[in-house]
Design an enzyme around this catalytic site. Sequence first.
Site, PDB file in Angstrom:
ATOM      1  N   GLU A   5      54.375 -39.442  14.246  1.00 30.16           N
ATOM      2  CA  GLU A   5      54.992 -39.703  15.547  1.00 30.16           C
ATOM      3  C   GLU A   5      53.909 -39.992  16.577  1.00 30.16           C
ATOM      4  O   GLU A   5      53.289 -39.067  17.111  1.00 30.16           O
ATOM      5  CB  GLU A   5      55.856 -38.524  16.009  1.00 30.16           C
ATOM      6  CG  GLU A   5      57.135 -38.341  15.217  1.00 30.16           C
ATOM      7  CD  GLU A   5      58.052 -37.281  15.815  1.00 30.16           C
ATOM      8  OE1 GLU A   5      57.845 -36.902  16.994  1.00 30.16           O
ATOM      9  OE2 GLU A   5      58.981 -36.829  15.110  1.00 30.16           O
ATOM     10  N   GLU A  61      58.091 -30.484  12.004  1.00 25.30           N
ATOM     11  CA  GLU A  61      57.347 -29.755  13.046  1.00 25.30           C
ATOM     12  C   GLU A  61      57.528 -28.237  12.907  1.00 25.30           C
ATOM     13  O   GLU A  61      57.879 -27.543  13.855  1.00 25.30           O
ATOM     14  CB  GLU A  61      57.785 -30.232  14.438  1.00 25.30           C
ATOM     15  CG  GLU A  61      57.478 -31.702  14.687  1.00 25.30           C
ATOM     16  CD  GLU A  61      57.827 -32.162  16.081  1.00 25.30           C
ATOM     17  OE1 GLU A  61      58.763 -31.590  16.681  1.00 25.30           O
ATOM     18  OE2 GLU A  61      57.184 -33.094  16.587  1.00 25.30           O
TER      19      GLU A  61
END
Length: 843
Positions: free
Chosen positions: A253, A184
Site C-alpha cells: 500500500e 496489518e
Amino acid sequence: MGASSVLSWVLLCIVLLSLCFQLIQSNVSYDRKALVINGQRRILFSGSIHYPRSTPEMWEGLIEKAKDGGLDVIDTYVFWNLHEPSPGNYNFEGRNDLVRFIKMVQEARLYVHLRIGPYICSEWNFGGFPVWLKYVPGISFRTDNEPFKSAMQKFTKKIVQLMKHEKLFESQGGPIILSQIENEYEPESKLFGAAGHAYMTWAAEMAVGMGTGVPWVMCKEENAPDPVINTCNGFYCDYFSPNKPYKPSLWTEAWTGWFTEFGGPIYKRPVEDLAFGVARFIQNGGSFINYYMYHGGTNFGRTAGGPFITTSYDYDAPIDEYGLIRQPKHGHLKELHKAVKLCEQALLNADSTVISLGNYEQAHVFSSKSGGCAAFLSNYNTKSAARVTFNKMNYHLPPWSISILPDCKNVVYNTAQVGVQTSQKQFFPTNSKLRSWETFSEDISSVASDTKLTVNGLLDQLNITRDSSDYLWYTTNINIKSSESFLRGGQHPTLTVQSAGDAMHVFINGQLSGSAYGTRKNKRFTFTGNVSLHAGMNKISLLSIAVGLPNNGPHFETRNAGVQGPVALQGLDQGSRDLSWQKWSHKVGLIGEAMNLGSPSSISAVDWTRVNLAAKNQQPLTWYKVNFDAPEGDEPLALDMGSMGKGLLWINGQSIGRYWMTYANGDCSACSYAGTFRPKNKCQSGCNHPTQQWYHVPRSWLKQSKNLLVVFEEISGDVSKIALVKTSVSTVCAEVFENHLYVRNWHTDSRGQLEEQKKPIMSLHCTEGYSISAIKFSSFGTPSGSCGNFQHGTCHAPNSKAVIEKKCIGKQKCSLTISDANFGMDPCPSMLKKLSVEAVCAP
C-alpha cells in the site's frame, strides 16, 4: 511403425506438452530481488481498484486507464460482509461479482493481487467482517480463538475454491500472481502476545496449505513465517526490509492520498512527493509497488465504516471517484513507471552501491555484470536545489527529488519536474430537472407504541439493530408534577444524555428538541439542552444514529454504540433525576425503512403529499421522492445535496449512501510537495465547505425516463435546490520547460544504448466528447503562477497565444514541440524558457 503405435506416441506427446505447459504456468515464486514469473524477475507496478466501490459497467474503463498508466497488476480486497451477508448464504452478483472483475483484468492482460484478508480495514463497514460474525458463540476476533478461526478458514477456503474452479490462479493459467492473508496485523499481534502470534502463525499455515501455486503475503506483519512474505504499507517504505534475506521487498500500500471523514478536509498528496517516495523505495531494492488507491470509488449504501467515513472514497487517486483521469497524478506516475522499466535489468541483476554526493545528496548505482548500469540521484533537502557531480558529469537536482539515469549518464525523469498536463474538474447543470416533489413524514408520536423490546436500562445499539439500520429509538416517559417551579415561568429543566456514538436527535413529546454528534476522533459525546416539558406524562424519544461501524483496532467488535447513559434531567424542584434505569423501549429503524420506501416497488405503501416549497417550517425525519428523466450525454453524474442536512439517498432502489452537509474543519494553507507528507499537517483543501456536497450517481442505474429519487432527511433542507449535475474536466493546463526531460522521448536502441528521440513537447488532452474551445492563457518565456493563475513574466513571445490557438482550437488533443522556431523567435536569448498554457474544454 503401426497406426496404434503412432497414435500412442501422439497421445504421449500431447500429455508431455500439457505437463510442460502446466509447469510453465505454475512458475510463480520469489527470490531476494523480486517476484519471479515464468523464470523472470519482474519489477511490478500495481494499483488498488475495489470492485464494489464502482459498478460493473465502469470496470473495463477503469482497468484500461490503469493499464494505460503503466500498471502491471490490479489489486483488490475481498469483501466478506458483501459475499456472505448471512451464514452460508453467498452473493457474487452485480457489484459483488468478483470472478467477472478478475476475468476483465485478465482480458486486459494484467495480473491480479487478491487480498483475501478476510479482515480488510479499508475504511469499510466493520472492517469487512459480516456483523453476524460478532454473535457466533464464544467468538473473539483476530486472535487464537477457535470459533473465529473456523469461520475465517471457511470463508477463505470458499474464495480460494471459487478462484480455482474458475482457473484464475496463475498456476492454472489465470491472472492471480499473489494473495494476501490477514491485514496489518502487527499492532494486534504485539498487543495480544502469545495468542496473537499463535493466530498469525496459524493463518499463514492455513493459507499456504490451500495450494494456490502463488506466493502469499502478510502486510505490516514483521513476523510473517516462511514462506509468507511480509510487506510494507505506508506513505513511504524505503526504510523497509523483509524479515528474511531471501524475500523480496514488496510495498502493498503506497498511499496516494488519504480517506475523508465527515467534518474533515480533503487530503491531497502531491504527485511529486508520491513519485519521490516510490523512487526511494526502488533505489533501496524495492520491486513491487501497489498504489492504494489507484481508483478509490464510492462507498455505496451503508458500506462506509470508520465511523464517520464519507460516501466518497476518492482518495486523491490517479483515477477519481467518477472514473475520470486525475492529472498530473496519472501522467506523472506513468512517466515514472516508464523510467523505472528502462532500468529494470540493472535493478534486478545488481545490488546498489550508495555514493554520497553532499550533505543531502546521494547516488544509488546499480551496475550489473552484464554491463547494464542505472543510477538514482537523490536530494533530500526540502528547501534547496543541488548541483552534484556524478561520473564526472554535473546534474541539477530540485529539492526533495530523485533523478533517474537508466544508463548512468542521461537523466530521463525527475520526480519533482512535472511535464504532463494538469486537469481541473467542474460540476455542470444537466437538462434533467427535479420537479414535483412529494413528501411523507415519520410519525414520531407512535415510536414506542409498537415496540417489542422494553427493559429497565439502555441497551447497546448494535446488539439490537444487528446493523439492519443506522437508526435506533430509545423512548421513556417521565411524569412532571404540576407543582414544579419551572411550569410557572422558571427556567426549563436541562436534559443530559451521554452517547457512545455516533449521532443523536432528541424529541420531547414528538417535537425536535436538539441534536448532538460525535466525531471520528471523539466518538463519545454528550447532549445537553433545555427541554420543554408539561405537567403530567412526557415522552422522551432519543433517535440514536450510526454513521458506519468501526473498522480497525483491537477487538473492535466489543465497542459500544448508541445511548449508554447516564441520562439525567436537571433543574427539577427535587434536583436531578437519573433516567438511565427507567423502563426504556427500543425500536429498530424508521417507518419508511420498514416499508422499504427506497424501492420503486414499495413507493405506494404510504400516502405521499405534494411538497409546499414555500413552507418554511419543515418537519424532521421526512421522506421525499421525485421522478426525473435521464440527462443527455455520457458524462459522470452526481447529486448536488448542498441545500440539505443529513440523511440517506436512493436512485431506482439502489442506495447511493449517506449524505451529510457538515462543514470541513482543517488547515487549508498552502501546500508544498517538498517534505514528509502527513495528512494531518499539510495539503488539506475544502475548509469551511461541506466535506462532501456531491454524491456519485452511476449512469448504469438510470432508465431513459421515470427514474425515482428518494431522499430521507433527518433534520431539514430545501429539496427544490437538489440538482442532478454532470462532471467533466473543464480546464487543462500545461507547463513545460524547454529542457524538460520526457522519458517517452527516450528508447533503447539495438545495441542497448539509450538515445533521445525528440525535444520536449507540450500536450493538452480533453476527455472524450470534449474539445479545446478557448485558450485562456499562453506564454512562451518566463511566465509564473499555476493552473488557473498564470501570469506573464518579463520575457514573453508575443505570438504565444496565436500559435497555441492555431494548433489546438477545435481539437480533443494537441501537442507542440517546445522550440524557438515554433514561436518564430527567441524572446530572451540565454534565459531558460518555458511554455505555460491554460485551455478550456467544452462539449
